[in-house]
Design a protein around this motif. Structure first.
Motif, PDB file in Angstrom:
ATOM      1  N   VAL A 173       0.824  -1.204   0.000  1.00  0.00           N
ATOM      2  CA  VAL A 173       0.000   0.000   0.000  1.00  0.00           C
ATOM      3  C   VAL A 173       0.865   1.264   0.000  1.00  0.00           C
ATOM      4  CG1 VAL A 173      -1.649   1.321   1.380  1.00  0.00           C
ATOM      5  CG2 VAL A 173      -1.967  -1.132   1.086  1.00  0.00           C
ATOM      6  N   ILE A 174       1.918   1.290   0.791  1.00  0.00           N
ATOM      7  CA  ILE A 174       2.753   2.478   0.913  1.00  0.00           C
ATOM      8  C   ILE A 174       3.949   2.436  -0.049  1.00  0.00           C
ATOM      9  CG2 ILE A 174       4.262   3.752   2.497  1.00  0.00           C
ATOM     10  CD1 ILE A 174       2.374   2.984   4.740  1.00  0.00           C
ATOM     11  N   GLY A 175       4.445   1.266  -0.365  1.00  0.00           N
ATOM     12  CA  GLY A 175       5.657   1.125  -1.185  1.00  0.00           C
ATOM     13  C   GLY A 175       5.507   1.683  -2.594  1.00  0.00           C
ATOM     14  N   GLY A 176       4.392   1.399  -3.262  1.00  0.00           N
ATOM     15  CA  GLY A 176       4.184   1.890  -4.633  1.00  0.00           C
ATOM     16  C   GLY A 176       4.217   3.399  -4.715  1.00  0.00           C
ATOM     17  N   PRO A 177       3.370   4.092  -3.946  1.00  0.00           N
ATOM     18  CA  PRO A 177       3.426   5.556  -3.990  1.00  0.00           C
ATOM     19  C   PRO A 177       4.772   6.124  -3.547  1.00  0.00           C
ATOM     20  CG  PRO A 177       1.359   4.841  -3.033  1.00  0.00           C
ATOM     21  CD  PRO A 177       2.206   3.620  -3.200  1.00  0.00           C
ATOM     22  N   ALA A 178       5.440   5.495  -2.600  1.00  0.00           N
ATOM     23  CA  ALA A 178       6.750   5.986  -2.161  1.00  0.00           C
ATOM     24  C   ALA A 178       7.770   5.905  -3.301  1.00  0.00           C
ATOM     25  CB  ALA A 178       7.236   5.204  -0.943  1.00  0.00           C
ATOM     26  N   ILE A 179       7.735   4.826  -4.053  1.00  0.00           N
ATOM     27  CA  ILE A 179       8.651   4.688  -5.195  1.00  0.00           C
ATOM     28  C   ILE A 179       8.359   5.757  -6.236  1.00  0.00           C
ATOM     29  CG2 ILE A 179       9.233   3.190  -7.150  1.00  0.00           C
ATOM     30  CD1 ILE A 179       8.978   0.815  -5.217  1.00  0.00           C
ATOM     31  N   VAL A 180       7.088   6.036  -6.492  1.00  0.00           N
ATOM     32  CA  VAL A 180       6.707   7.058  -7.468  1.00  0.00           C
ATOM     33  C   VAL A 180       7.180   8.442  -7.014  1.00  0.00           C
ATOM     34  CG1 VAL A 180       4.724   8.231  -8.492  1.00  0.00           C
ATOM     35  CG2 VAL A 180       4.774   5.746  -8.379  1.00  0.00           C
ATOM     36  N   ILE A 181       7.068   8.748  -5.742  1.00  0.00           N
ATOM     37  CA  ILE A 181       7.502  10.055  -5.223  1.00  0.00           C
ATOM     38  C   ILE A 181       9.012  10.210  -5.358  1.00  0.00           C
ATOM     39  CG2 ILE A 181       7.733  11.423  -3.110  1.00  0.00           C
ATOM     40  CD1 ILE A 181       4.937  10.371  -2.321  1.00  0.00           C
TER      41      ILE A 181
END
Length: 179
Positions: free
Chosen positions: A24-32
């Motif tokens: 849940v958090i890993g995908g958006p963190a990678i995008v940021i």
């Protein structure tokens, strides 16, 4: 018989220990992180769209256009011939109005890779009515028989003639006003 119910509280994992939270958090963190990296690359390698002296360049273009129009209004036309062995330049200029005593001739072509170019210059002196002569020096490494796309610029002060031709440097070329 043991009791089905126990009084012990089940051991709960912390939120950061749950495997689903990584998704849940890993995908958006990678995008940021990737967007910050791409913003850095864009800033560091940005092309300069506008030249610092764009206004001066714009004014120079207007002057060149006026000089081309002056040549067209006077009906100027030139025939250029370069002798390969003696490197003598012969130019026959025709048109209305008085002709200047000297002309500046500039020949250029790309040198090969990149933005380098070969530029050959000659000052032509009036040898008769509409006839100009001069000498053109070029480097020994220049193959005069090889065909290239040459850009010729003939400057008469308040007017100019420009043209391009494909061929060896000693080929005859006619230069007419741009337009």
């Amino acid at each position: 018989m043991e009791s089905i119910f126990t009084t012990e509280k089940p051991q709960q994992k912390h939120w950061y220990q749950e495997p689903w939270m990584l998704l849940v958090i890993g995908g958006p963190a990678i995008v940021i992180v990737a967007s910050f990296y791409l913003a850095f690359l864009a800033y560091k390698g940005a092309d300069h769209v506008i030249a610092p002296d764009y206004y001066k360049r714009g004014l120079a273009i207007n002057v060149d256009i006026r000089r081309d129009m002056a040549a067209r209004e006077r009906g100027l036309e030139a025939g250029l011939q370069i002798d390969e062995s003696t490197r003598a330049v012969s130019l026959r200029l025709s048109g209305q109005g008085s002709l200047p005593p000297t002309l500046a001739l500039r020949l250029s072509r790309p040198a090969g890779e990149g933005t380098e170019e070969i530029v050959l210059k000659a000052n032509l002196l009036q040898a008769g009515a509409g006839v100009y002569r001069g000498k053109l020096d070029w480097p020994a490494a220049l193959d005069a028989n090889a065909a290239f796309l040459w850009q010729v610029n003939l400057d008469g002060g308040d007017w100019r003639l420009t043209s391009g031709w494909y061929g060896p440097i000693h080929a005859a070329v006619t230069i007419k006003p741009a337009g």
